[in-house]
Design an enzyme around this catalytic site. Structure first.
Site, PDB file in Angstrom:
ATOM      1  N   ASN A   1      -7.720   1.366   9.625  1.00 59.52           N
ATOM      2  CA  ASN A   1      -6.430   1.562  10.308  1.00 59.52           C
ATOM      3  C   ASN A   1      -6.644   1.509  11.813  1.00 59.52           C
ATOM      4  O   ASN A   1      -7.550   2.185  12.328  1.00 59.52           O
ATOM      5  CB  ASN A   1      -5.844   2.950   9.992  1.00 59.52           C
ATOM      6  CG  ASN A   1      -5.305   3.057   8.578  1.00 59.52           C
ATOM      7  OD1 ASN A   1      -5.327   2.095   7.815  1.00 59.52           O
ATOM      8  ND2 ASN A   1      -4.820   4.232   8.223  1.00 59.52           N
TER       9      ASN A   1
ATOM     10  N   GLU B   1      -7.819   8.085   6.384  1.00 60.84           N
ATOM     11  CA  GLU B   1      -8.115   8.647   7.699  1.00 60.84           C
ATOM     12  C   GLU B   1      -8.762  10.026   7.650  1.00 60.84           C
ATOM     13  O   GLU B   1      -8.143  11.025   8.059  1.00 60.84           O
ATOM     14  CB  GLU B   1      -6.841   8.681   8.559  1.00 60.84           C
ATOM     15  CG  GLU B   1      -6.247   7.309   8.789  1.00 60.84           C
ATOM     16  CD  GLU B   1      -5.157   7.318   9.860  1.00 60.84           C
ATOM     17  OE1 GLU B   1      -4.756   8.399  10.297  1.00 60.84           O
ATOM     18  OE2 GLU B   1      -4.722   6.216  10.259  1.00 60.84           O
TER      19      GLU B   1
ATOM     20  N   TYR C   1      -4.579   1.138  15.822  1.00 63.70           N
ATOM     21  CA  TYR C   1      -3.341   1.056  16.606  1.00 63.70           C
ATOM     22  C   TYR C   1      -3.574   0.758  18.082  1.00 63.70           C
ATOM     23  O   TYR C   1      -2.827   0.010  18.681  1.00 63.70           O
ATOM     24  CB  TYR C   1      -2.564   2.383  16.494  1.00 63.70           C
ATOM     25  CG  TYR C   1      -1.962   2.595  15.119  1.00 63.70           C
ATOM     26  CD1 TYR C   1      -0.670   2.164  14.831  1.00 63.70           C
ATOM     27  CD2 TYR C   1      -2.687   3.188  14.094  1.00 63.70           C
ATOM     28  CE1 TYR C   1      -0.113   2.338  13.575  1.00 63.70           C
ATOM     29  CE2 TYR C   1      -2.147   3.365  12.826  1.00 63.70           C
ATOM     30  CZ  TYR C   1      -0.855   2.934  12.575  1.00 63.70           C
ATOM     31  OH  TYR C   1      -0.303   3.092  11.334  1.00 63.70           O
TER      32      TYR C   1
ATOM     33  N   GLU D   1      -3.677  -0.468   7.963  1.00 64.37           N
ATOM     34  CA  GLU D   1      -2.523  -0.078   8.790  1.00 64.37           C
ATOM     35  C   GLU D   1      -2.648  -0.683  10.173  1.00 64.37           C
ATOM     36  O   GLU D   1      -3.741  -0.696  10.745  1.00 64.37           O
ATOM     37  CB  GLU D   1      -2.444   1.448   8.989  1.00 64.37           C
ATOM     38  CG  GLU D   1      -1.827   2.220   7.871  1.00 64.37           C
ATOM     39  CD  GLU D   1      -1.755   3.711   8.175  1.00 64.37           C
ATOM     40  OE1 GLU D   1      -1.532   4.096   9.340  1.00 64.37           O
ATOM     41  OE2 GLU D   1      -1.932   4.496   7.231  1.00 64.37           O
TER      42      GLU D   1
ATOM     43  N   ARG E   1       0.848  -1.191   0.000  1.00 66.61           N
ATOM     44  CA  ARG E   1       0.000   0.000   0.000  1.00 66.61           C
ATOM     45  C   ARG E   1       0.886   1.244   0.000  1.00 66.61           C
ATOM     46  O   ARG E   1       1.723   1.406   0.889  1.00 66.61           O
ATOM     47  CB  ARG E   1      -0.901  -0.017   1.240  1.00 66.61           C
ATOM     48  CG  ARG E   1      -1.732   1.223   1.352  1.00 66.61           C
ATOM     49  CD  ARG E   1      -2.601   1.286   2.604  1.00 66.61           C
ATOM     50  NE  ARG E   1      -3.178   2.612   2.627  1.00 66.61           N
ATOM     51  CZ  ARG E   1      -3.330   3.376   3.699  1.00 66.61           C
ATOM     52  NH1 ARG E   1      -2.985   2.930   4.898  1.00 66.61           N
ATOM     53  NH2 ARG E   1      -3.826   4.569   3.598  1.00 66.61           N
TER      54      ARG E   1
HETATM   55  C1  BGC Z   1      -1.262   7.398   9.313  1.00 72.05           C
HETATM   56  C2  BGC Z   1       0.206   7.198   9.007  1.00 72.05           C
HETATM   57  C3  BGC Z   1       1.009   7.385  10.281  1.00 72.05           C
HETATM   58  C4  BGC Z   1       0.598   6.303  11.253  1.00 72.05           C
HETATM   59  C5  BGC Z   1       1.339   6.320  12.573  1.00 72.05           C
HETATM   60  C6  BGC Z   1      -1.700   6.804  10.601  1.00 72.05           C
HETATM   61  O1  BGC Z   1      -2.465   7.743  11.275  1.00 72.05           O
HETATM   62  O2  BGC Z   1      -2.064   7.028   8.229  1.00 72.05           O
HETATM   63  O3  BGC Z   1       0.567   8.066   7.989  1.00 72.05           O
HETATM   64  O4  BGC Z   1       2.364   7.413  10.073  1.00 72.05           O
HETATM   65  O5  BGC Z   1      -0.768   6.416  11.538  1.00 72.05           O
HETATM   66  O6  BGC Z   1       1.060   7.471  13.278  1.00 72.05           O
END
Ligand code: BGC
Length: 544
Positions: free
Chosen positions: A348, A206, A350, A415, A116
């Site tokens: 995405n 995002e 985290y 992501e 990607r």
């Molecule tokens: C974004 C990336 C960023 C990653 C880590 C996402 O919000 O799409 O560009 O580097 O998170 O912060």
């Protein structure tokens, strides 16, 4: 493209059935021993997942003025003193503009199925409009796509990863509805040039970050923060329209011939109640989710903004003496046109937060509308980024939430990853730990909860410009030595872990070993030798 020759995945012993979303059971405190040492469970008929990694143009390309490229809002923002940590910028970054061979070589080393990356709008359209097409810029993406396909790596292209042409910002940027048309023209051009070979597209990366971080908190380009109660909602509104128009354009003009998939990538944390026994904390956790993932997913997957957002923002606007809601309204025609503009759910993710109610009085701000504060559990492992705590359980939960809330869409995780800061250390055990735990949760969602996850994408292929935190926070599987003029990519230890997961299509059951897929090097590369793959090792078979 999958060799589903490895039919098992490791799961923790206490998981006996599907997770119900909103169940909010406190099970994040599974110890490492429990997770790591539990008996393995063989799961038959493992379905195919495409494995990949990701980058974005401004974060890696450099070549900021090369061959006629125009300026973007990130060029301007990063060249404004004090906006980016240590005044870092993307002028050279990882020099990917000059390093197609090197980038493809490290992708090969990882054995990914897809890559990607994003297109820099101003590299192909320097002033953002189709008045002038920069062929040299197109040639870069053309060569990159061909080099990927030659290695059987499927390109997954993001059209907009935050680098709006500065020329469009000068006339209002995403606040101005004409940007919707400009985006559609840009998308049209890119589909027409690359769509014969590229089958997977993301319109916008995002939208939450574009709207809120760029136009509310103001710590990303274009760096606006003085109308936090209105501007993010206007920007969000136009982003949703821009996405929908690009999807319709593809659907009407290109789909029949090109047969690809187009969607948007929406990001969100998972949110748990700070105290799971308190109804007001449970309500706060739900509001956090509706204001985060729901802001964009609700109009696109369900139709219109959620009742939660519409009611709260209207009531708070009227209470402050405004004549109407600060959240713009879609007309009935627009609601219909936007609903269903997806071919998959690009996601995405985290981290997770713990929510509780917080009254901001009559502060006209997204945070006040959301009416929640968030904290983290102090037992959660840290990363190189203050906002990112290691919380693998949240990924399975939010995948289940997406399944239930948005009608069981096909999901591609676009992501997921972790950072470090401080001295360079290629022994990134924290990253291997992160990927092992998060991917295991993805597989649980996929195999035990029947969430339709078809793709997983690690962020990021290599250390790069982490936006306002510059090069200090490093998410890469590969370290990039920026003090060497050749800007070499150097594998961190997690490369071997991730490439093995890819090669084995998950975690093979040790009880049924030895498994050839665990062997390093080409002899262990059995990914494509299994007859069950039906010889279909072609890029265009990834998701369909
Ligand atoms: C974004 C990336 C960023 C990653 C880590 C996402 O919000 O799409 O560009 O580097 O998170 O912060």
């Amino acid at each position: 493209m999958f060799c589903v020759n490895h039919h098992t995945t490791r799961t923790v012993s206490h998981v006996t059935g599907p997770l119900s979303p909103h169940s909010y059971q406190n099970d994040w405190d599974i110890t490492e021993e429990e997770e790591g040492g539990s008996p393995t469970t063989a799961i038959k008929n493992q379905r195919a997942v495409s494995w990949g990694t990701a980058t974005a143009a401004y974060q890696i390309e450099g070549g900021w003025r090369a061959d006629g490229k125009g300026l973007s809002i990130w060029d301007k923002f990063a060249h404004t003193p004090l906006k980016v940590f240590e005044d870092d910028n993307g002028d050279i970054a990882c020099d990917s503009y000059n390093k197609i061979d090197e980038d493809v070589a490290v992708l090969k080393q990882l054995r990914v199925n897809h890559y990607r990356f994003s297109i820099s709008w101003t590299r192909v359209l320097p002033d953002g409009t189709t008045n002038y097409i920069n062929e040299a810029g197109f040639s870069y993406y053309d060569r990159l796509v061909n080099a990927l396909l030659a290695e059987n790596i499927q390109p997954h292209i993001t059209l907009y990863h935050w680098d709006l042409p500065q020329a469009l910002q000068n006339v209002g940027g995403w606040e101005n509805e004409t940007t919707v048309e400009r985006f559609k023209d840009y998308a049209d051009l890119v589909f027409s040039r690359l769509g014969d070979r590229v089958k997977l597209w993301i319109t916008i990366n995002e939208p939450y970050n574009v709207a809120m971080v760029g136009h509310g908190y103001g710590v990303a380009a274009p760096g606006i923060s003085f109308r936090p109660g209105t501007l993010p909602y206007i920007v969000g509104h136009n982003l949703i329209k821009a996405h929908a128009e690009a999807w319709h354009l593809y659907n009407d003009k290109y789909r029949a011939k090109q047969n690809g998939m187009v969607s948007i990538t929406i990001n969100s944390d998972w949110s748990e109640p700070r105290n799971p026994y308190k109804q007001e904390d449970i309500d706060a956790a739900r509001r956090v989710i509706q204001f985060y993932i729901g802001w964009f997913a609700h109009p696109i997957f369900n139709g219109d903004y959620s009742e939660t957002m519409k009611t709260i923002i209207r009531e708070r606007s009227l209470a402050a003496g405004l004549s109407k809601s600060r959240l713009p309204e879609f007309t009935p025609e627009e609601i219909k046109r936007i609903k269903g503009t997806y071919d998959y759910f690009g996601f995405n993710h985290y981290t997770t937060v713990l929510a509780y109610p917080l009254n901001y009085g009559n502060l006209q701000h997204y945070d006040g509308d959301r009416g929640a504060g968030t904290v983290v559990d102090r037992t959660w492992l840290d990363s190189g980024s203050g906002w990112l705590k290691v919380t693998p359980f949240g990924l399975r939960r939010i995948l289940n939430f997406i399944k239930k809330e948005y009608g069981n869409p096909t999901i591609i995780i676009t992501e997921n990853g972790v950072s470090e800061r401080g001295p360079i250390d290629l022994k990134d055990y924290h990253r291997s730990y992160f990927y092992e735990k998060y991917i295991n949760q993805v597989l649980k969602a996929h195999l035990l909860d029947n969430v339709d996850v078809r793709g997983y994408t690690a962020w990021s292929l290599m250390d790069n410009l982490e936006w306002a935190t510059g090069f200090a926070e490093r998410f890469g599987l590969f370290y990039v030595n920026r003090s060497d003029p050749n800007v070499p990519r150097v594998a961190k230890e997690s490369v071997s872990l991730y490439s093995t997961i890819i090669n084995c299509n998950g975690f093979p059951d040790p009880a049924s070993g030895p498994h050839d897929c665990l062997k390093p090097g080409p002899e262990g590369n059995q990914r494509c030798s299994d007859s069950s793959s039906g010889g279909k090792n072609k890029p265009d078979t990834m998701i369909n």
